[in-house]
Motif scaffolding. Sequence first.
Motif, PDB file in Angstrom:
ATOM      1  N   ALA A  82     -21.988  27.898   6.027  1.00  0.00           N
ATOM      2  CA  ALA A  82     -22.784  28.049   5.175  1.00  0.00           C
ATOM      3  C   ALA A  82     -21.430  27.252   4.387  1.00  0.00           C
ATOM      4  O   ALA A  82     -21.745  26.134   3.140  1.00  0.00           O
ATOM      5  N   TYR A  83     -20.695  27.506   4.227  1.00  0.00           N
ATOM      6  CA  TYR A  83     -19.833  27.061   3.255  1.00  0.00           C
ATOM      7  C   TYR A  83     -19.577  25.430   3.460  1.00  0.00           C
ATOM      8  O   TYR A  83     -19.724  25.145   2.259  1.00  0.00           O
ATOM      9  N   PHE A  84     -19.858  25.185   4.920  1.00  0.00           N
ATOM     10  CA  PHE A  84     -19.914  22.890   4.755  1.00  0.00           C
ATOM     11  C   PHE A  84     -21.138  22.646   4.211  1.00  0.00           C
ATOM     12  O   PHE A  84     -21.130  21.380   3.673  1.00  0.00           O
ATOM     13  N   MET A  85     -21.662  22.857   4.744  1.00  0.00           N
ATOM     14  CA  MET A  85     -23.405  22.588   4.409  1.00  0.00           C
ATOM     15  C   MET A  85     -23.707  22.540   2.719  1.00  0.00           C
ATOM     16  O   MET A  85     -23.746  21.528   1.931  1.00  0.00           O
ATOM     17  N   ASN A  86     -22.932  23.514   2.212  1.00  0.00           N
ATOM     18  CA  ASN A  86     -23.378  23.446   0.524  1.00  0.00           C
ATOM     19  C   ASN A  86     -22.370  22.656   0.342  1.00  0.00           C
ATOM     20  O   ASN A  86     -21.994  22.696  -1.769  1.00  0.00           O
ATOM     21  N   GLN A  87     -20.738  22.229   0.598  1.00  0.00           N
ATOM     22  CA  GLN A  87     -20.082  20.888   0.383  1.00  0.00           C
ATOM     23  C   GLN A  87     -20.604  19.443  -0.092  1.00  0.00           C
ATOM     24  O   GLN A  87     -21.771  19.443   0.858  1.00  0.00           O
ATOM     25  N   LYS A  88     -20.463  18.890  -1.331  1.00  0.00           N
ATOM     26  CA  LYS A  88     -20.893  17.698  -1.435  1.00  0.00           C
ATOM     27  C   LYS A  88     -19.841  16.717  -0.766  1.00  0.00           C
ATOM     28  O   LYS A  88     -19.926  16.463   0.068  1.00  0.00           O
ATOM     29  N   ASP A  89     -21.265  15.340  -0.651  1.00  0.00           N
ATOM     30  CA  ASP A  89     -20.930  14.510   0.372  1.00  0.00           C
ATOM     31  C   ASP A  89     -19.443  13.582   0.072  1.00  0.00           C
ATOM     32  O   ASP A  89     -19.466  13.900  -1.718  1.00  0.00           O
ATOM     33  N   SER A  90     -18.339  13.325   0.683  1.00  0.00           N
ATOM     34  CA  SER A  90     -17.413  12.245  -0.506  1.00  0.00           C
ATOM     35  C   SER A  90     -17.275  11.400   0.017  1.00  0.00           C
ATOM     36  O   SER A  90     -16.630  10.376  -0.747  1.00  0.00           O
ATOM     37  N   ILE A  91     -17.816  10.949   1.220  1.00  0.00           N
ATOM     38  CA  ILE A  91     -16.655   9.389   2.075  1.00  0.00           C
ATOM     39  C   ILE A  91     -18.589   9.497   2.930  1.00  0.00           C
ATOM     40  O   ILE A  91     -18.685   9.594   3.329  1.00  0.00           O
ATOM     41  N   ASP A  92     -18.083   8.319   3.224  1.00  0.00           N
ATOM     42  CA  ASP A  92     -19.566   7.438   3.481  1.00  0.00           C
ATOM     43  C   ASP A  92     -18.796   6.751   5.425  1.00  0.00           C
ATOM     44  O   ASP A  92     -17.922   7.949   6.226  1.00  0.00           O
ATOM     45  N   GLN A  93     -19.927   6.979   6.120  1.00  0.00           N
ATOM     46  CA  GLN A  93     -20.309   7.619   7.736  1.00  0.00           C
ATOM     47  C   GLN A  93     -19.310   6.336   8.189  1.00  0.00           C
ATOM     48  O   GLN A  93     -17.994   6.511   9.387  1.00  0.00           O
ATOM     49  N   ASN A  94     -19.411   5.278   7.987  1.00  0.00           N
ATOM     50  CA  ASN A  94     -18.159   4.550   8.555  1.00  0.00           C
ATOM     51  C   ASN A  94     -16.324   4.541   8.289  1.00  0.00           C
ATOM     52  O   ASN A  94     -15.903   5.014   8.636  1.00  0.00           O
ATOM     53  N   THR A  95     -16.180   5.398   6.820  1.00  0.00           N
ATOM     54  CA  THR A  95     -15.075   6.041   6.801  1.00  0.00           C
ATOM     55  C   THR A  95     -14.951   7.441   7.831  1.00  0.00           C
ATOM     56  O   THR A  95     -13.543   7.143   8.385  1.00  0.00           O
ATOM     57  N   CYS A  96     -15.489   8.119   7.936  1.00  0.00           N
ATOM     58  CA  CYS A  96     -15.550   9.317   8.875  1.00  0.00           C
ATOM     59  C   CYS A  96     -15.225   8.099  10.885  1.00  0.00           C
ATOM     60  O   CYS A  96     -14.304   8.633  11.008  1.00  0.00           O
ATOM     61  N   ASP A  97     -15.942   7.393  10.726  1.00  0.00           N
ATOM     62  CA  ASP A  97     -16.308   6.858  12.084  1.00  0.00           C
ATOM     63  C   ASP A  97     -14.097   6.013  11.896  1.00  0.00           C
ATOM     64  O   ASP A  97     -13.818   6.250  13.247  1.00  0.00           O
ATOM     65  N   ASP A  98     -14.145   5.857  11.174  1.00  0.00           N
ATOM     66  CA  ASP A  98     -12.672   5.136  11.115  1.00  0.00           C
ATOM     67  C   ASP A  98     -11.492   5.824  11.100  1.00  0.00           C
ATOM     68  O   ASP A  98     -10.110   5.956  11.784  1.00  0.00           O
ATOM     69  N   ILE A  99     -11.733   7.484  10.586  1.00  0.00           N
ATOM     70  CA  ILE A  99     -10.625   8.619  10.465  1.00  0.00           C
ATOM     71  C   ILE A  99     -10.693   8.717  11.757  1.00  0.00           C
ATOM     72  O   ILE A  99      -9.577   9.298  12.444  1.00  0.00           O
ATOM     73  N   VAL A 100     -11.473   9.369  11.997  1.00  0.00           N
ATOM     74  CA  VAL A 100     -11.580  10.075  14.202  1.00  0.00           C
ATOM     75  C   VAL A 100     -11.307   9.377  15.085  1.00  0.00           C
ATOM     76  O   VAL A 100     -10.258   9.862  15.716  1.00  0.00           O
ATOM     77  N   LYS A 101     -12.215   7.720  14.303  1.00  0.00           N
ATOM     78  CA  LYS A 101     -11.244   6.484  15.689  1.00  0.00           C
ATOM     79  C   LYS A 101      -9.205   6.739  15.448  1.00  0.00           C
ATOM     80  O   LYS A 101      -8.160   6.570  16.745  1.00  0.00           O
ATOM     81  N   CYS A 102      -8.916   6.685  14.197  1.00  0.00           N
ATOM     82  CA  CYS A 102      -7.150   6.929  14.270  1.00  0.00           C
ATOM     83  C   CYS A 102      -6.543   8.669  14.393  1.00  0.00           C
ATOM     84  O   CYS A 102      -5.354   8.201  15.004  1.00  0.00           O
ATOM     85  N   ILE A 103      -7.269   9.374  14.300  1.00  0.00           N
ATOM     86  CA  ILE A 103      -6.864  10.347  15.017  1.00  0.00           C
ATOM     87  C   ILE A 103      -7.214  10.689  16.798  1.00  0.00           C
ATOM     88  O   ILE A 103      -5.958  11.065  17.213  1.00  0.00           O
ATOM     89  N   GLN A 104      -7.555  10.548  17.918  1.00  0.00           N
ATOM     90  CA  GLN A 104      -7.675   9.716  18.819  1.00  0.00           C
ATOM     91  C   GLN A 104      -6.878   8.783  19.140  1.00  0.00           C
ATOM     92  O   GLN A 104      -6.702   9.094  20.529  1.00  0.00           O
ATOM     93  N   ASN A 105      -6.439   7.862  18.500  1.00  0.00           N
ATOM     94  CA  ASN A 105      -5.088   7.000  18.402  1.00  0.00           C
ATOM     95  C   ASN A 105      -3.411   8.486  19.075  1.00  0.00           C
ATOM     96  O   ASN A 105      -2.647   7.938  19.538  1.00  0.00           O
ATOM     97  N   LEU A 106      -3.585   9.431  18.168  1.00  0.00           N
ATOM     98  CA  LEU A 106      -2.721  10.853  18.617  1.00  0.00           C
ATOM     99  C   LEU A 106      -2.497  10.309  20.772  1.00  0.00           C
ATOM    100  O   LEU A 106      -1.630  10.818  20.968  1.00  0.00           O
ATOM    101  N   ASN A 107      -3.922  10.701  21.088  1.00  0.00           N
ATOM    102  CA  ASN A 107      -3.905  10.744  22.526  1.00  0.00           C
ATOM    103  C   ASN A 107      -4.696  10.224  22.993  1.00  0.00           C
ATOM    104  O   ASN A 107      -6.049  10.997  23.000  1.00  0.00           O
ATOM    105  N   PRO A 108      -5.112   8.602  22.968  1.00  0.00           N
ATOM    106  CA  PRO A 108      -6.445   7.897  23.791  1.00  0.00           C
ATOM    107  C   PRO A 108      -6.073   7.746  24.842  1.00  0.00           C
ATOM    108  O   PRO A 108      -7.818   8.081  25.654  1.00  0.00           O
ATOM    109  N   ALA A 109      -5.394   8.648  26.364  1.00  0.00           N
ATOM    110  CA  ALA A 109      -5.934   8.721  27.533  1.00  0.00           C
ATOM    111  C   ALA A 109      -7.611  10.106  27.738  1.00  0.00           C
ATOM    112  O   ALA A 109      -7.881  11.173  27.684  1.00  0.00           O
TER     113      ALA A 109
END
Length: 234
Positions: free
Chosen positions: A198-225
Amino acid sequence: MRGTKIAQILKEQDSLDEAGGKRILGGIIAIILGLLTLYFTESGLIGFGLIVVGIIVVQQGNAFWKGADGENMVTNLLENLPYNWSVLNDMVVGSSQIDHIVVCPKGVYTIETKNYRGTIYGNAEKKEWMQVFPNGSKYDFYNPVKQGNKHSLELSRYLESNGLKTWVNTVVVFPSDEVELKVYSPKTQVLYLKDVAAYFMNQKDSIDQNTCDDIVKCIQNLNPAEYENVGYNN
């Protein structure tokens, strides 16, 4: 995977399970060596010492497994969030080992999980919090809000160093159904497991999906294997 209702669990929790197993195995070996020492030699002090050390190490291993159970409960809840949300568990960023990272249109979040029982007394500004059991036993532990905020800061700095300047929010979760929270934390959310979705769903959108994708890929680069065989929604 678009059209499904399940968030992407891009990295599973594994370090606590592994650490707990190693400690329990090591503790059992120490206990066995202690018993053998008592039986075959006259070194009673060494034998009893090995047994005591083994028992302590086994208890530590059980504590790690308990922590892993709590993190698994949080992961099971998070995977039921919307399909375009991503969850990365057990991530090491700099000097921080982060229990869960959530990346979604509502923002970037780190989650610090504490699978504690009893009554938890705490103030977000204090260094130590207190765990009190019904029998009156009390134990101090490091403020998880400060711990979680440190993790969020390290993740934010890592993302910024890769050209992704974004605010990272902190959430602290106590998943046990045997916990009562008496906590003052006006800026950082400290939640029961039942209140997380409920906490998460009550938050307002703040970033677009493309930015989400870029952030996830960046985090994955910490350990790409870890992600060679993992798909990602684009």
